[in-house]
Design a protein around this motif. Structure first.
Motif, short mmCIF file in Angstrom:
data_model
loop_
_atom_site.label_atom_id
_atom_site.label_comp_id
_atom_site.label_asym_id
_atom_site.label_seq_id
_atom_site.Cartn_x
_atom_site.Cartn_y
_atom_site.Cartn_z
N UNK A 187 0.83 -1.21 0.00
CA UNK A 187 0.00 0.00 0.00
C UNK A 187 0.86 1.25 0.00
N UNK B 22 -3.05 4.99 -5.59
CA UNK B 22 -3.43 4.34 -6.84
C UNK B 22 -4.51 3.30 -6.65
N UNK B 23 -4.60 2.72 -5.46
CA UNK B 23 -5.55 1.62 -5.25
C UNK B 23 -6.96 2.15 -5.02
N UNK B 24 -7.93 1.26 -5.17
CA UNK B 24 -9.34 1.63 -5.01
C UNK B 24 -9.60 2.18 -3.61
N UNK B 25 -8.98 1.58 -2.62
CA UNK B 25 -9.28 2.02 -1.25
C UNK B 25 -8.76 3.44 -0.98
N UNK C 116 -9.03 5.86 -3.30
CA UNK C 116 -9.86 6.84 -4.02
C UNK C 116 -11.35 6.65 -3.76
N UNK C 117 -11.71 5.58 -3.03
CA UNK C 117 -13.14 5.27 -2.96
C UNK C 117 -13.92 6.30 -2.14
N UNK D 120 -16.18 8.60 -4.01
CA UNK D 120 -17.38 8.11 -4.68
C UNK D 120 -18.41 7.56 -3.71
N UNK D 121 -18.01 7.31 -2.48
CA UNK D 121 -18.99 6.80 -1.50
C UNK D 121 -19.72 7.96 -0.85
N UNK E 226 -3.30 1.98 -11.67
CA UNK E 226 -3.87 3.23 -11.18
C UNK E 226 -5.39 3.16 -11.34
N UNK E 227 -6.10 3.00 -10.22
CA UNK E 227 -7.54 2.73 -10.33
C UNK E 227 -8.34 3.94 -10.79
#
Lengths: 59, 305
Positions: free
Chosen positions: A42, A48-51, A53-54, A57-58, B86-87
């Motif tokens: 991490x 870069x990971x979904x967690x 950037x999420x 969007x939540x 890169x998501x």
């Protein structure tokens, strides 16, 4: 030396205690290893990971 | 293994009655090969080497004969042993696919549920799925019917079958994009170069109706025209939609569809290195431990009288 001999007498001498210690330490080792490896991953991929950037969007 | 070797050599080394002299011819390194054997071996070696050189040169000459332009390597953010995809870029790439590529290319091995936890939240993925109409059925009358998509549905294909796709595209079939990054030499570098590499056809190249020139496409004549221009798609996160940005994002997205396990694999590399370095230390110690008695042995030759 006394620590080693107590360790030997308490754990390594009997197969029953030795097996128990192996099973128990595997549990803690695996947990710790996974946590450390995942945190390294991490850290390398920060942002870069979904967690990472999420939260955008939540609701 | 170590113990077996030790037993074999140990027996030879420990014979004390006749000394080691009598035994030494039994060791593989001490044996002289007969001249006939040497000739056979050297002939075999020459033949193998010659065949290898021939095959190599034939392969090289084949490569030199084609006129295909190889794509340059780009510094992708997921390049490298430990670098994840890169998501944010995958999410933008999905938007590009939806707005541009989906008009002709199917993506039939990717379901809307695959987006959950990668590029979209569950609610967003459900909303995406509900935008498309899916043929379902048969109902209790035996009729097929249309319904809004669900999470478990796969991405809809623009054409019902390959024949319809060919008929609509000048006889050229737009390939399914699900695994295209793995299916083309050069992977995402090739896709990026292809999408951004359209040029005027050089003199001497004749294109038929509905064909476009792209030096990165084998043969040069491509039935897909240039589709990615500046602002030919929109991003919801406000990234400027330049042509190269669109191409980069669609390549990252297609890299993900082709290798959805990509991030897990790179996470496992870190764990593999950790575990195997521990195992290496252990087995190295164990090897030294087991060989200690053999390695520290001394052999003495004492002739009688």
């Amino acid at each position: 030396m006394s620590i080693l001999s107590t360790l030997n007498n308490a754990i390594f001498k009997r197969t029953s205690t030795f097996a128990l210690v192996v099973v128990g330490s595997v549990f803690f080792f695996e947990r710790a290893f996974d946590v450390v490896a995942d945190s390294i991953f991490d850290k390398i991929n920060e942002g870069k990971l979904w967690k990472h950037i999420k939260h955008n969007y939540e609701k | 293994m170590a113990s077996r070797v030790g037993r074999f050599y140990g027996a030879g080394l420990l014979k004390s009655n006749n000394g080691v002299i009598g035994q030494i011819c039994k060791f593989a390194t001490a044996q002289e090969k007969s001249s006939g054997r040497k000739k056979i071996l050297s002939t075999l070696g020459v033949i193998t080497g010659g065949l290898g050189a021939l095959l190599f040169s034939l392969d090289q000459s084949v490569k030199a004969s084609d006129l295909e332009l190889h794509p340059p390597k780009n510094p992708w953010s997921h390049k490298g042993l430990f670098n994840a995809l890169d998501h944010q870029s995958i999410r933008r790439g999905y938007e590009v696919y939806k707005q541009v590529c989906a008009a002709c290319h199917s993506l039939k091995y990717v379901a809307y549920r695959d987006l959950v936890g990668v590029t979209h939240t569950e609610e967003e993925a459900k909303a995406e799925a509900e935008q498309v109409q899916v043929t379902d059925g048969p109902d209790d009358q035996g009729n097929m019917f249309q319904r809004p998509g669900k999470l478990s549905d796969y991405m809809p294909s623009p054409y019902p079958n390959p024949e319809a796709a060919r008929a609509a595209n000048n006889g050229a079939f737009p390939p399914d994009l699900s695994y295209i990054v793995g299916a083309r030499h050069g992977g995402e570098d090739y896709i990026f170069a292809l999408l951004t590499g359209y040029t005027e056809a050089p003199a001497g190249v004749n294109l038929r109706e509905g064909q476009y020139y792209n030096p990165y496409f084998p043969g040069g004549a491509l039935a897909m025209g240039q589709l990615l221009f500046n602002e030919s798609a929109e991003y919801e996160d406000g990234t400027p939609p330049t042509a190269s940005q669109l191409a980069k994002d669609i390549c990252t997205f297609l890299k993900w569809t082709a290798e959805p396990e990509h991030d897990d694999r790179k996470r496992m590399i870190i764990k593999m290195l950790g575990i195997f370095s521990l195992l290496f230390v252990t087995s190295y110690y164990y090897k030294r431990h087991k060989w200690m008695t053999i390695k520290t042995r001394k052999i003495e030759y004492r002739p009688k009288n």
